[in-house]
Design a protein around this motif. Sequence first.
Motif, mmCIF file in Angstrom:
data_model
loop_
_atom_site.group_PDB
_atom_site.id
_atom_site.type_symbol
_atom_site.label_atom_id
_atom_site.label_comp_id
_atom_site.label_asym_id
_atom_site.label_seq_id
_atom_site.Cartn_x
_atom_site.Cartn_y
_atom_site.Cartn_z
ATOM 1 N N VAL A 221 0.840 -1.206 0.000
ATOM 2 C CA VAL A 221 0.000 0.000 0.000
ATOM 3 C C VAL A 221 0.872 1.252 0.000
ATOM 4 N N MET A 222 1.923 1.242 0.821
ATOM 5 C CA MET A 222 2.805 2.406 0.904
ATOM 6 C C MET A 222 3.465 2.697 -0.439
ATOM 7 N N PHE A 223 3.835 1.645 -1.160
ATOM 8 C CA PHE A 223 4.416 1.853 -2.493
ATOM 9 C C PHE A 223 3.404 2.556 -3.400
ATOM 10 N N LEU A 224 2.153 2.129 -3.362
ATOM 11 C CA LEU A 224 1.137 2.726 -4.231
ATOM 12 C C LEU A 224 0.785 4.154 -3.816
ATOM 13 N N LEU A 225 1.042 4.498 -2.566
ATOM 14 C CA LEU A 225 0.809 5.871 -2.097
ATOM 15 C C LEU A 225 2.000 6.782 -2.366
ATOM 16 N N SER A 226 3.137 6.185 -2.678
ATOM 17 C CA SER A 226 4.373 6.959 -2.804
ATOM 18 C C SER A 226 4.559 7.524 -4.208
ATOM 19 N N GLU A 227 5.517 8.431 -4.330
ATOM 20 C CA GLU A 227 5.850 9.013 -5.628
ATOM 21 C C GLU A 227 6.478 7.983 -6.563
ATOM 22 N N HIS A 228 7.018 6.897 -5.991
ATOM 23 C CA HIS A 228 7.640 5.862 -6.817
ATOM 24 C C HIS A 228 6.633 5.185 -7.748
ATOM 25 N N SER A 229 5.358 5.249 -7.387
ATOM 26 C CA SER A 229 4.328 4.591 -8.199
ATOM 27 C C SER A 229 3.534 5.587 -9.045
ATOM 28 N N HIS A 230 4.065 6.788 -9.236
ATOM 29 C CA HIS A 230 3.279 7.849 -9.874
ATOM 30 C C HIS A 230 2.773 7.514 -11.277
ATOM 31 N N PRO A 231 3.430 6.622 -12.063
ATOM 32 C CA PRO A 231 2.844 6.322 -13.376
ATOM 33 C C PRO A 231 1.713 5.295 -13.320
ATOM 34 N N LEU A 232 1.520 4.663 -12.162
ATOM 35 C CA LEU A 232 0.620 3.523 -12.092
ATOM 36 C C LEU A 232 -0.808 3.924 -11.729
ATOM 37 N N THR A 233 -1.755 3.413 -12.483
ATOM 38 C CA THR A 233 -3.164 3.516 -12.113
ATOM 39 C C THR A 233 -3.906 2.360 -12.776
ATOM 40 N N GLY A 234 -4.958 1.869 -12.097
ATOM 41 C CA GLY A 234 -5.695 0.721 -12.596
ATOM 42 C C GLY A 234 -4.957 -0.588 -12.440
ATOM 43 N N LYS A 235 -3.957 -0.626 -11.552
ATOM 44 C CA LYS A 235 -3.137 -1.814 -11.364
ATOM 45 C C LYS A 235 -3.534 -2.564 -10.095
ATOM 46 N N VAL A 236 -3.263 -3.874 -10.083
ATOM 47 C CA VAL A 236 -3.515 -4.720 -8.912
ATOM 48 C C VAL A 236 -2.217 -5.396 -8.521
ATOM 49 N N ILE A 237 -1.767 -5.146 -7.292
ATOM 50 C CA ILE A 237 -0.609 -5.846 -6.753
ATOM 51 C C ILE A 237 -1.118 -7.030 -5.952
ATOM 52 N N VAL A 238 -0.668 -8.221 -6.294
ATOM 53 C CA VAL A 238 -1.055 -9.429 -5.563
ATOM 54 C C VAL A 238 -0.002 -9.701 -4.500
ATOM 55 N N ALA A 239 -0.368 -9.504 -3.241
ATOM 56 C CA ALA A 239 0.551 -9.714 -2.119
ATOM 57 C C ALA A 239 0.370 -11.123 -1.605
ATOM 58 N N GLY A 240 0.994 -12.069 -2.239
ATOM 59 C CA GLY A 240 0.874 -13.471 -1.842
ATOM 60 C C GLY A 240 1.832 -14.307 -2.649
ATOM 61 N N ASN A 241 2.097 -15.532 -2.200
ATOM 62 C CA ASN A 241 3.077 -16.370 -2.887
ATOM 63 C C ASN A 241 2.455 -17.630 -3.451
ATOM 64 N N ALA A 242 1.151 -17.575 -3.758
ATOM 65 C CA ALA A 242 0.487 -18.740 -4.323
ATOM 66 C C ALA A 242 -0.380 -18.296 -5.488
ATOM 67 N N THR A 243 -0.857 -19.244 -6.260
ATOM 68 C CA THR A 243 -1.743 -18.926 -7.368
ATOM 69 C C THR A 243 -2.963 -18.191 -6.847
ATOM 70 N N HIS A 244 -3.325 -17.123 -7.510
ATOM 71 C CA HIS A 244 -4.376 -16.236 -7.016
ATOM 72 C C HIS A 244 -5.519 -16.191 -8.006
ATOM 73 N N PRO A 245 -6.760 -16.147 -7.522
ATOM 74 C CA PRO A 245 -7.903 -16.138 -8.438
ATOM 75 C C PRO A 245 -8.022 -14.904 -9.301
ATOM 76 N N PHE A 246 -7.362 -13.793 -8.935
ATOM 77 C CA PHE A 246 -7.428 -12.594 -9.747
ATOM 78 C C PHE A 246 -6.211 -12.455 -10.643
#
Length: 246
Positions: A221-246
């Motif tokens: 979440v902090m990365f997405l709130l930071s200036e480092h993620s300024h080009p990103l929108t409409g993206k989904v970060i999957v925080a997990g280490n297994a196959t994910h339904p999304f």
Amino acid sequence: MKKVVITGAGSGIGMATSIACVSAGFYVIAADSDRLGLKTLQAQLPVHRLETHLVDLSGTQLSQGFISDLYATHKHRTLHALVNNVGAQTGQGRAAYSEQDIAALHEVNFTSLMNLSSDFARQEPDAPHTRSIVNINAASDGAGEEAFYHATGARMIDLTRANAWSFGPRVRVNAVSSLKTPDAFAAKHSVENSLGQPAYAHERQRLATDPFQPGAVADAVMFLLSEHSHPLTGKVIVAGNATHPF
């Protein structure tokens, strides 16, 4: 000082994100219906960096006007970010859902998020800076009684992408989809029945070694709130280490 609104801030990922935001220099406006949870959060953070609101945002009227009220009643001139962390499930098998259960889950997991996001986006039309919305979906593996919860989670992902298009470029909208923590999984005793003992034991062991605890989700979440993620929108970060339904 940048201000961020965090819902569901009284426990788990919401509390971890609130603490991380304060550490990063944000002023946190924390909302939850859990009085004790908010008191616990207050005990961990300096009073001049935290504002708490005891509110149940599952109701349509409250979720529609909560952000506006922060401006009108609480006199906040600028809110830089909104972290939508409100969500619920019943822990029942799909066949056990009543129509009331379905309506209530939809209200909490989708309608409230939609209302809060729209309320946030319509504010500050002339803001010189880009503002940010981060939606959180605390997902599991999609088995058994999680099916309807995942259905609302999928709608959240769709809404994230739609809002990124509608609210851009002045408001960025992204999402973090996470695996449940071991404690949350273990608390749902009905999972053993839906998965069977061997599968339950395997999943419990996997989650016990899963590094993606609330603090790690907060990092995403902090990365997405930071200036480092300024080009990103409409993206989904999957925080997990297994196959994910999304």
